[in-house]
Structures are given as structure tokens and as C-alpha cells.
Design a protein around this motif. Structure first.
Motif, PDB file in Angstrom:
ATOM      1  N   GLY A 293       0.800  -1.215   0.000  1.00 34.98           N
ATOM      2  CA  GLY A 293       0.000   0.000   0.000  1.00 34.98           C
ATOM      3  C   GLY A 293       0.835   1.268   0.000  1.00 34.98           C
ATOM      4  N   GLN A 294       2.163   1.108  -0.037  1.00 30.45           N
ATOM      5  CA  GLN A 294       3.081   2.249  -0.066  1.00 30.45           C
ATOM      6  C   GLN A 294       3.416   2.573  -1.523  1.00 30.45           C
ATOM      7  OE1 GLN A 294       3.896   3.710   2.948  1.00 30.45           O
ATOM      8  NE2 GLN A 294       2.421   2.218   3.669  1.00 30.45           N
ATOM      9  N   GLY A 295       4.252   3.570  -1.702  1.00 30.35           N
ATOM     10  CA  GLY A 295       4.715   3.897  -3.047  1.00 30.35           C
ATOM     11  C   GLY A 295       5.835   2.963  -3.474  1.00 30.35           C
ATOM     12  N   PHE A 296       6.179   3.037  -4.740  1.00 33.43           N
ATOM     13  CA  PHE A 296       7.310   2.269  -5.259  1.00 33.43           C
ATOM     14  C   PHE A 296       8.601   3.028  -4.990  1.00 33.43           C
ATOM     15  CE2 PHE A 296       3.848   0.518  -7.769  1.00 33.43           C
ATOM     16  CZ  PHE A 296       4.166  -0.822  -7.835  1.00 33.43           C
ATOM     17  N   ASP A 297       9.698   2.313  -4.905  1.00 35.37           N
ATOM     18  CA  ASP A 297      11.013   2.919  -4.771  1.00 35.37           C
ATOM     19  C   ASP A 297      11.242   3.812  -5.996  1.00 35.37           C
ATOM     20  OD1 ASP A 297      14.017   3.004  -5.358  1.00 35.37           O
ATOM     21  OD2 ASP A 297      14.003   2.093  -3.369  1.00 35.37           O
ATOM     22  N   PRO A 298      11.739   5.030  -5.802  1.00 30.52           N
ATOM     23  CA  PRO A 298      11.971   5.925  -6.942  1.00 30.52           C
ATOM     24  C   PRO A 298      12.868   5.312  -8.026  1.00 30.52           C
ATOM     25  CG  PRO A 298      12.107   7.162  -4.910  1.00 30.52           C
ATOM     26  CD  PRO A 298      12.016   5.714  -4.531  1.00 30.52           C
ATOM     27  N   VAL A 299      13.815   4.463  -7.633  1.00 30.56           N
ATOM     28  CA  VAL A 299      14.697   3.849  -8.627  1.00 30.56           C
ATOM     29  C   VAL A 299      13.892   2.941  -9.559  1.00 30.56           C
ATOM     30  CG1 VAL A 299      16.720   2.356  -8.958  1.00 30.56           C
ATOM     31  CG2 VAL A 299      16.713   4.091  -7.154  1.00 30.56           C
ATOM     32  N   ALA A 300      12.806   2.356  -9.067  1.00 23.64           N
ATOM     33  CA  ALA A 300      11.942   1.554  -9.939  1.00 23.64           C
ATOM     34  C   ALA A 300      11.364   2.420 -11.056  1.00 23.64           C
ATOM     35  CB  ALA A 300      10.825   0.902  -9.130  1.00 23.64           C
ATOM     36  N   TYR A 301      11.056   3.668 -10.731  1.00 24.94           N
ATOM     37  CA  TYR A 301      10.535   4.576 -11.763  1.00 24.94           C
ATOM     38  C   TYR A 301      11.618   4.922 -12.786  1.00 24.94           C
ATOM     39  CZ  TYR A 301       6.223   5.151  -9.172  1.00 24.94           C
ATOM     40  OH  TYR A 301       5.027   4.915  -8.556  1.00 24.94           O
ATOM     41  N   LYS A 302      12.866   4.998 -12.356  1.00 27.84           N
ATOM     42  CA  LYS A 302      13.957   5.263 -13.296  1.00 27.84           C
ATOM     43  C   LYS A 302      14.084   4.095 -14.270  1.00 27.84           C
ATOM     44  CE  LYS A 302      18.829   6.645 -13.463  1.00 27.84           C
ATOM     45  NZ  LYS A 302      19.082   5.951 -14.681  1.00 27.84           N
ATOM     46  N   ILE A 303      14.022   2.872 -13.744  1.00 31.34           N
ATOM     47  CA  ILE A 303      14.068   1.675 -14.592  1.00 31.34           C
ATOM     48  C   ILE A 303      12.876   1.688 -15.543  1.00 31.34           C
ATOM     49  CG2 ILE A 303      13.889  -0.849 -14.560  1.00 31.34           C
ATOM     50  CD1 ILE A 303      15.415  -0.676 -11.813  1.00 31.34           C
ATOM     51  N   GLU A 304      11.718   2.013 -15.014  1.00 31.79           N
ATOM     52  CA  GLU A 304      10.486   2.117 -15.801  1.00 31.79           C
ATOM     53  C   GLU A 304      10.655   3.103 -16.957  1.00 31.79           C
ATOM     54  OE1 GLU A 304       6.301   1.997 -16.743  1.00 31.79           O
ATOM     55  OE2 GLU A 304       7.520   0.667 -15.513  1.00 31.79           O
ATOM     56  N   PHE A 305      11.166   4.286 -16.639  1.00 28.49           N
ATOM     57  CA  PHE A 305      11.295   5.357 -17.624  1.00 28.49           C
ATOM     58  C   PHE A 305      12.302   4.984 -18.717  1.00 28.49           C
ATOM     59  CE2 PHE A 305      12.390   9.630 -19.142  1.00 28.49           C
ATOM     60  CZ  PHE A 305      11.116  10.183 -19.265  1.00 28.49           C
TER      61      PHE A 305
END
Length: 166
Positions: free
Chosen positions: A116-128
Motif C-alpha cells: 500500500g506504499q509507493g514504489f522505490d523511486p529507482v523503480a521509476y527510473k528503470i520504468e522510464f
């Protein structure tokens, strides 16, 4: 956006896997999936008048959905990627006891992560990096997470690897 061809086949696989998790007396099942980078959050709810939990949509039981649903969701997500626009962050697949399936996709709002928390910001970097978006299709919250990822990477680079997620 209408899905077609291979996208339709992956959605069919996803729907069948979700349908297989329906239990006796269930009216429908919701498969809620959020995928970011290499991580994800998956919740499945079987709506049933006898359910031991309740939300605004009614009483439900938690459900175990076969892993083939997860694989189909990931494949569908990749197939739906559009250069410059990205792909969806989360989806809700609803399958009825009669076998009808529908889906809603979230392309713009920050998804709910594990626990229920947010994702690790580094996951968004991988995503992007995998599903790049141009400026017009990058929400402000995603820009913030990408900036946080840069800062986290700098801090983590200074620590031994076993301390990166403390």
C-alpha cells in the motif's frame, strides 16, 4: 485505445486466468495490478455476499490468481507501450461469473506500490528507461520520482551494496 491482435490474445489469457480464480457464489473478481520497473503489486478480490471483508463495492474474499495472469499482464503492458507516451502503470481487470471481462488502465496517476506504499523511486527510473515518455506525457509526480531516483543513486553509490535499502 482499443486493443487488437496480440494485445487481445494477452488480454484473453489474463481474463481466463482471473476467471479461473472465481469461487462458488462469487459475482465477479477484480484483479488489481500495478507494475513499475521490475516490481509490482497485485491484489485480487472475489466479490461474494458471504465475503469476510467489505468495501464500497460489497463483500469479498481475497483471491489467489494463477501466476499466468501476472505474466499476461506484463506482456500486455509491454505490447501497449507507445513511444513517447509510455504504457500503463496500473490496471483493474474485472471478470464476472458469466465470463464477461472489462479493464481500466491508469496511464497518468501514481500507482499504489507493495504494502500500500509507493514504489522505490529507482523503480521509476528503470520504468522510464524501458518505457520512455516525452515531456507532454510525463506527469509532475513522475518527474519528482525520477529526480528522487537520481539522489538515491548518488547516496547508495557511497554505501556498501548490502545497505542500499536500509
Amino acid at each position: 485505445m482499443a486493443i487488437q491482435g496480440e494485445q487481445m490474445e494477452r488480454f484473453r489469457e489474463l481474463g481466463l486466468a482471473v476467471y479461473s480464480a472465481l469461487g462458488e457464489g462469487d459475482s465477479h473478481i477484480e484483479y488489481r495490478v500495478s507494475l513499475v520497473g521490475l516490481t509490482g503489486r497485485i491484489v485480487a478480490l472475489r466479490y461474494n455476499p458471504a465475503g469476510n471483508l467489505q468495501d464500497s463495492a460489497g463483500r469479498f474474499f481475497s483471491a489467489e490468481v494463477p501466476s499466468s495472469a501476472d505474466s499476461a499482464a506484463r506482456a500486455l503492458r509491454e505490447l501497449m507501450f507507445e513511444p513517447g507516451k509510455g504504457t500503463w502503470f496500473s490496471a483493474v481487470v474485472t471478470v464476472t461469473a458469466e465470463g464477461r471481462a472489462s479493464v481500466s488502465y491508469n496511464y497518468d496517476d501514481e500507482p499504489e506500490g507493495p504494502g500500500g506504499q509507493g514504489f522505490d523511486p529507482v523503480a521509476y527510473k528503470i520504468e522510464f528507461e524501458k518505457f520512455p515518455r516525452d515531456e507532454a506525457h510525463t506527469p509532475e509526480w513522475l518527474r519528482q520520482r525520477l529526480a528522487e531516483a537520481v539522489e538515491l543513486n548518488k547516496k547508495r553509490a557511497a554505501l556498501p551494496r548490502d545497505q542500499w535499502f536500509d
